[in-house]
Design an enzyme around this catalytic site. Structure first.
Site, PDB file in Angstrom:
ATOM      1  N   HIS A  57      19.347  70.946  61.498  1.00  0.00           N
ATOM      2  CA  HIS A  57      19.194  70.902  60.049  1.00  0.00           C
ATOM      3  C   HIS A  57      19.488  72.257  59.419  1.00  0.00           C
ATOM      4  O   HIS A  57      20.128  72.345  58.360  1.00  0.00           O
ATOM      5  CB  HIS A  57      17.770  70.469  59.687  1.00  0.00           C
ATOM      6  CG  HIS A  57      17.504  69.022  59.960  1.00  0.00           C
ATOM      7  ND1 HIS A  57      16.232  68.514  60.113  1.00  0.00           N
ATOM      8  CD2 HIS A  57      18.343  67.975  60.096  1.00  0.00           C
ATOM      9  CE1 HIS A  57      16.312  67.207  60.337  1.00  0.00           C
ATOM     10  NE2 HIS A  57      17.570  66.868  60.332  1.00  0.00           N
ATOM     11  N   GLU A  68      31.451  57.092  66.444  1.00  0.00           N
ATOM     12  CA  GLU A  68      30.331  57.973  66.743  1.00  0.00           C
ATOM     13  C   GLU A  68      29.827  57.814  68.172  1.00  0.00           C
ATOM     14  O   GLU A  68      28.971  58.580  68.604  1.00  0.00           O
ATOM     15  CB  GLU A  68      29.178  57.688  65.769  1.00  0.00           C
ATOM     16  CG  GLU A  68      29.542  57.962  64.324  1.00  0.00           C
ATOM     17  CD  GLU A  68      28.530  57.379  63.362  1.00  0.00           C
ATOM     18  OE1 GLU A  68      27.725  58.159  62.837  1.00  0.00           O
ATOM     19  OE2 GLU A  68      28.540  56.150  63.156  1.00  0.00           O
ATOM     20  N   ASP A  85      27.528  63.013  65.841  1.00  0.00           N
ATOM     21  CA  ASP A  85      26.958  61.981  66.712  1.00  0.00           C
ATOM     22  C   ASP A  85      27.822  61.742  67.936  1.00  0.00           C
ATOM     23  O   ASP A  85      27.304  61.458  69.021  1.00  0.00           O
ATOM     24  CB  ASP A  85      26.767  60.674  65.939  1.00  0.00           C
ATOM     25  CG  ASP A  85      25.397  60.594  65.285  1.00  0.00           C
ATOM     26  OD1 ASP A  85      24.436  61.133  65.863  1.00  0.00           O
ATOM     27  OD2 ASP A  85      25.280  59.999  64.204  1.00  0.00           O
ATOM     28  N   CYS A 114      35.051  63.413  59.806  1.00  0.00           N
ATOM     29  CA  CYS A 114      34.112  63.744  58.725  1.00  0.00           C
ATOM     30  C   CYS A 114      32.859  64.431  59.249  1.00  0.00           C
ATOM     31  O   CYS A 114      31.894  64.598  58.516  1.00  0.00           O
ATOM     32  CB  CYS A 114      33.728  62.492  57.935  1.00  0.00           C
ATOM     33  SG  CYS A 114      32.838  61.241  58.883  1.00  0.00           S
TER      34      CYS A 114
END
Length: 494
Positions: free
Chosen positions: A131, A356, A380, A427
């Site tokens: 994060h 992913e 991911d 992305c």
């Protein structure tokens, strides 16, 4: 406080802060505090003891649950400070710009950083897709995570931080510091002047697109070719009830109208794992990352996906847009077939899937027989390819987007796209790395989607190399023994 911070934050910060606010509002945590005060504890000790008990439970559960322990620690610190009438722990304010060094930062602290004061961020813990790292990139801050021993540097020591190479250097004099400042300022001016579509030096197009969570993230002056990832889950994250059809239509239509005639790629609800949605009423899972998340939610709550597709279709009709719509966590041909049928029966003509999991990359050619495009989510895909939790700092090297195995999976998708004559984009966070962007272009990726601060550096990097140079760089990176040699080979090829 966390909900207020979330409301004022950008898309990446909003999702993280809202998830943290759910922990602070947890009825079980409140009950534990009340039990402690009923037993005679004062408020501060009652909160500390309750959080300690729940922290042990999270650590015992392991995996993504264990990663939430740091969020709980931050909640405890803030709550204890509040009941004692003390200042909330937070970022230092020395009265001048500085490089922030810490063991780690809470999501709330990272989201509140002022790029005008904090020049760069260095932490001992965390990983490239943590994060802290994601929020720092969204703010345009140079950041180096997982830098052992950095908190041992004395306060006031001059340091040089290079977010692109991960270098943190001490022992510099004022003359060198002035030169670094001058180069940094010149680079910011040069990038600010960068504009236009993504192109290699010989004119090969590579779309440069935005990652957003709502129309509020579409700020004036951002030079992009459209939206490559519209994360619709931000409309759902803070809800105890599913947002209604009309509310969804309004949210999607606002984004479509912001890009009249332009490209907007909508990702349907990506729920589960580190993005739990209370209104789904999902049962606890032993390993949420391998459970009911993304498109798999439709297995247990198909109406949620159907309502969302209905709303996207209605917003498209109302705005005259032709959105590209993709599903997250597609793993099989059958899932792709089912999603495509649901979307197309509602009049959605451009239907795709996120790649992913390795299974989707291995089946890319067969998926593209059913679908119109693919978009690779490298965060991911790294996690599942290397069986490494993306929040696990000790495994940061496995999650490095320069890992040749990850690049090989991206290359397989790009080859399938070229054979089918259909676009394949990226992305994930890898798209915002300027040097890695040239590798991805060389692999055959047709578009790159990222947060706004990444657009200009990537545009400049692509413009500095021909397509053949990008292809040669990609071959060197694929052949490397690991991420560091891959990056070094790309730099030498530059």
């Amino acid at each position: 406080e966390l909900e207020a911070r979330a409301a004022a934050a950008g898309p990446a910060a909003r999702a993280i802060l809202e998830a943290q606010s759910f922990i602070a509002a947890d009825p079980g945590l409140h009950e534990s505090v009340e039990e402690n005060t009923a037993a005679g504890m004062d408020a501060a000790h009652a909160i500390d003891a309750a959080c300690a008990r729940h922290r042990e439970a999270l650590l015992a559960a392991g995996g993504l649950f264990a990663e939430r322990a740091a969020d709980l620690d931050d909640i405890r610190n803030r709550a204890v400070a509040a009941v004692l009438g003390l200042p909330v722990p937070g970022i230092p304010d020395p009265g001048h710009p500085f490089v922030l060094v810490a063991a780690d930062l809470s999501p709330a602290d990272t989201a509140g950083l002022d790029p005008g004061t904090v020049l760069a961020l260095v932490t001992e813990e965390g990983g490239p897709t943590s994060h802290t790292a994601i929020l720092a990139r969204a703010l345009g801050l140079p950041a180096v995570v997982r830098c052992p021993g950095v908190t041992g540097i004395a306060d006031g020591t001059p340091v040089v931080v290079d977010g692109s190479t991960g270098e943190v250097r001490t022992g510099i004099g004022e003359e060198e510091a002035a030169a670094v400042r001058a180069r940094s300022a010149a680079e910011r001016r040069r990038l600010a002047a960068s504009a236009g579509p993504g192109r290699t030096a010989d004119g090969h197009p590579v779309e440069l697109l935005l990652n957003i969570g709502s129309a509020a993230d579409l700020r004036p002056g951002v030079d992009s070719e459209g939206v490559g990832l519209f994360r619709t889950e931000f409309l759902f994250l803070d809800r105890r009830r599913e947002p209604g059809f009309d509310e969804q239509v309004a949210a999607y239509e606002a984004v479509f109208r912001a890009f009249p005639g332009g490209k907007v790629v909508v990702r349907t609800l990506d729920a589960g794992s580190d993005k739990p949605l209370p209104f789904l009423g999902a049962r606890p899972e032993p390993n949420p990352a391998l459970g009911v998340r993304g498109l798999r939610v439709a297995r247990v709550r198909p109406g949620v996906l159907d309502t969302q597709l209905d709303a996207i279709a209605e917003a498209a009709r109302a705005s005259g847009a032709e959105p590209w719509v993709m599903a997250p966590m597609v793993s099989t041909v059958a899932e792709a077939d089912d999603f495509a049928a649901r979307a197309r029966e509602r009049g959605i003509t451009r239907v795709g899937a996120m790649v992913e999991v390795p299974a989707a990359a291995l089946l890319a050619d067969r998926l593209l027989e059913r679908l119109d495009f693919l978009s690779v989510g490298t965060n991911d895909l790294s996690q599942y390819a290397f069986a490494a939790d993306r929040q696990h700092g000790e495994l940061a090297d496995l999650l490095d987007p320069w890992q040749p195995a990850l690049l090989a999976l991206v290359a397989a998708c790009a080859r399938a796209g070229q054979a089918a004559g259909k676009p394949v984009g990226v992305c994930g966070e890898a798209a915002a790395d300027p040097l890695l962007a040239t590798v991805l272009a060389g692999l055959g990726v047709t578009g790159l989607s990222m947060s706004a601060p990444g657009l200009a550096p990537v545009r400049e990097a692509l413009a500095g190399r021909t397509l053949e140079q990008c292809r040669n760089t990609a071959r060197l990176a694929l052949a490397a023994a690991g991420p560091a040699p891959a990056r070094s080979a790309a730099l030498r090829a530059g």
